[in-house]
Motif scaffolding. Structure first.
Motif, short mmCIF file in Angstrom:
data_model
loop_
_atom_site.label_atom_id
_atom_site.label_comp_id
_atom_site.label_asym_id
_atom_site.label_seq_id
_atom_site.Cartn_x
_atom_site.Cartn_y
_atom_site.Cartn_z
N ILE A 54 9.65 -9.33 -7.09
CA ILE A 54 9.00 -8.06 -7.09
C ILE A 54 7.52 -8.39 -7.19
O ILE A 54 7.17 -9.18 -8.18
N VAL A 55 6.71 -7.78 -6.61
CA VAL A 55 5.13 -8.07 -6.69
C VAL A 55 4.67 -6.79 -7.36
O VAL A 55 4.68 -5.53 -6.98
N PHE A 56 3.67 -7.05 -8.37
CA PHE A 56 3.33 -5.89 -9.12
C PHE A 56 1.65 -5.61 -8.92
O PHE A 56 0.94 -6.92 -8.44
N ASP A 57 1.00 -4.84 -9.07
CA ASP A 57 -0.59 -4.66 -8.78
C ASP A 57 -1.28 -5.05 -10.14
O ASP A 57 -2.61 -4.92 -9.96
N ALA A 58 -0.65 -5.56 -11.18
CA ALA A 58 -1.30 -5.99 -12.26
C ALA A 58 -0.34 -6.81 -12.95
O ALA A 58 0.84 -6.54 -12.63
N PRO A 59 -0.86 -7.72 -13.99
CA PRO A 59 0.22 -8.50 -14.61
C PRO A 59 0.90 -7.89 -15.79
O PRO A 59 0.48 -8.52 -17.11
N SER A 60 1.98 -7.11 -15.34
CA SER A 60 2.54 -6.32 -16.46
C SER A 60 3.93 -5.72 -15.68
O SER A 60 3.80 -5.26 -14.75
N ASN A 61 4.90 -5.74 -16.43
CA ASN A 61 6.32 -5.35 -16.01
C ASN A 61 6.13 -3.58 -15.85
O ASN A 61 6.86 -2.87 -15.25
N LYS A 62 5.03 -2.86 -16.45
CA LYS A 62 4.84 -1.73 -16.66
C LYS A 62 3.93 -1.48 -15.36
O LYS A 62 3.53 -0.11 -15.05
N ALA A 63 3.23 -2.22 -14.87
CA ALA A 63 2.55 -1.95 -13.69
C ALA A 63 3.33 -1.39 -12.39
O ALA A 63 4.27 -1.46 -12.44
N GLN A 64 2.62 -1.03 -11.32
CA GLN A 64 3.02 -0.50 -10.00
C GLN A 64 3.63 -1.65 -9.36
O GLN A 64 3.07 -2.53 -9.18
N LYS A 65 4.93 -1.49 -8.96
CA LYS A 65 5.59 -2.17 -8.18
C LYS A 65 4.92 -2.10 -6.75
O LYS A 65 5.03 -0.83 -6.10
N THR A 66 4.42 -3.16 -5.97
CA THR A 66 3.85 -2.68 -4.72
C THR A 66 4.76 -3.32 -3.49
O THR A 66 4.54 -2.61 -2.47
N PHE A 67 5.52 -4.35 -3.44
CA PHE A 67 6.34 -4.77 -2.52
C PHE A 67 7.09 -5.99 -2.95
O PHE A 67 7.13 -6.46 -4.12
N ILE A 68 8.02 -6.55 -2.16
CA ILE A 68 9.14 -7.48 -2.40
C ILE A 68 8.88 -8.60 -1.57
O ILE A 68 8.81 -8.31 -0.33
N LEU A 69 8.79 -9.74 -2.24
CA LEU A 69 8.69 -10.92 -1.30
C LEU A 69 10.02 -11.56 -1.02
O LEU A 69 10.97 -11.52 -2.06
N SER A 70 10.37 -12.11 0.06
CA SER A 70 11.49 -12.68 0.29
C SER A 70 11.91 -14.06 -0.45
O SER A 70 11.12 -14.90 -0.60
N ARG A 71 13.21 -14.26 -0.50
CA ARG A 71 13.15 -15.87 -1.11
C ARG A 71 12.81 -16.66 -0.44
O ARG A 71 12.91 -16.55 0.77
N GLN A 72 12.47 -17.85 -1.11
CA GLN A 72 11.88 -19.15 -0.56
C GLN A 72 10.47 -18.69 0.37
O GLN A 72 10.04 -19.97 0.62
N GLN A 73 9.92 -17.85 0.09
CA GLN A 73 8.57 -17.44 0.72
C GLN A 73 7.53 -18.46 0.08
O GLN A 73 7.54 -18.27 -1.05
N PRO A 74 6.77 -18.68 0.99
CA PRO A 74 5.53 -19.70 0.19
C PRO A 74 4.71 -18.61 -0.14
O PRO A 74 4.36 -17.61 0.43
N ASP A 89 0.15 -13.86 -0.39
CA ASP A 89 0.92 -14.41 0.86
C ASP A 89 0.57 -14.75 2.29
O ASP A 89 -0.65 -14.60 2.47
N ALA A 90 1.25 -14.91 2.97
CA ALA A 90 0.96 -15.34 4.26
C ALA A 90 0.32 -14.08 5.13
O ALA A 90 -0.62 -14.22 6.09
N ASP A 91 0.42 -13.17 4.79
CA ASP A 91 -0.17 -11.96 5.44
C ASP A 91 -1.79 -11.41 4.78
O ASP A 91 -1.99 -10.31 4.95
N ASN A 92 -1.79 -12.39 3.77
CA ASN A 92 -3.11 -12.24 2.93
C ASN A 92 -3.12 -11.14 1.97
O ASN A 92 -4.25 -10.29 1.64
N THR A 93 -1.88 -10.64 1.46
CA THR A 93 -1.76 -9.62 0.58
C THR A 93 -1.55 -10.27 -0.77
O THR A 93 -1.00 -11.23 -1.17
N ILE A 94 -2.16 -9.66 -1.56
CA ILE A 94 -2.53 -10.25 -3.08
C ILE A 94 -1.88 -9.22 -4.08
O ILE A 94 -1.71 -8.07 -3.86
#
Length: 168
Positions: A54-74, A89-94
């Motif tokens: 799970i990717v968050f918009d801030a460094p906290s478990n309470k932050a908003q979940k923005t998307f999910i990265l697949s297993r083994q993705q660089p 990620d490869a799509d330039n998403t931060i």
């Protein structure tokens, strides 16, 4: 205004101040005059472990979940904070990940429509296989002269041009 709204606002302000202070301290740090510090920063890559992350918009478990990265993705590591890493990620998403979801094994992702995996690091060498866009390959050694040694999950191995992949 309710007390829970005030607490949420205070938590967000505190998180912002923490991140701002950490980033500011890096930006305003006095540069070293030693020759070693004159080297250009090298991009640092890692990959997601064997479970989606799970990717968050801030460094906290309470932050908003923005998307999910697949297993083994660089991913490219941009910032490290305690148990959190800011990644691209490869799509330039931060976004932000808990550092425990990262794997030490290096992987790369095909960013060309088709990448040729050759027997040797030479465009004239025999073709081992072709990998389609978004296929993830394990990196098996250091890059040399524009080529990267890789292995597919089915065991086939060879060399791919660095220009045809992302994550190295």
């Amino acid at each position: 205004m309710s007390i829970s709204t005030i607490k949420n606002a205070a938590t967000l302000v505190a998180a912002f101040c923490f991140v701002f202070c950490v980033v500011s301290s890096h930006l305003w740090a006095q540069p070293s005059t030693s020759p070693a510090s004159a080297a250009v920063a090298i991009a640092q890559y890692a990959s997601i472990g064997d479970r989606p992350a799970i990717v968050f918009d801030a460094p906290s478990n309470k932050a908003q979940k923005t998307f999910i990265l697949s297993r083994q993705q660089p991913v490219e590591i941009l910032v490290k904070l305690d148990k959190w890493v800011k990644i691209r990620d490869a799509d330039n998403t931060i976004g932000w990940l808990e550092s425990g979801v990262l794997d030490s094994r290096r992987r790369t992702q095909v960013n060309a429509s088709v990448a040729d995996i050759r027997n040797m690091p030479n465009p004239a060498s025999s073709l081992v296989f072709e990998a389609q866009r978004a296929v993830i390959l394990e990196v098996t050694g250091p890059a040399a002269e524009g080529w990267l040694p890789v292995r597919h999950r089915d065991g086939q191995a060879g060399f791919v041009r660095k220009s045809q992949v992302w994550g190295e």
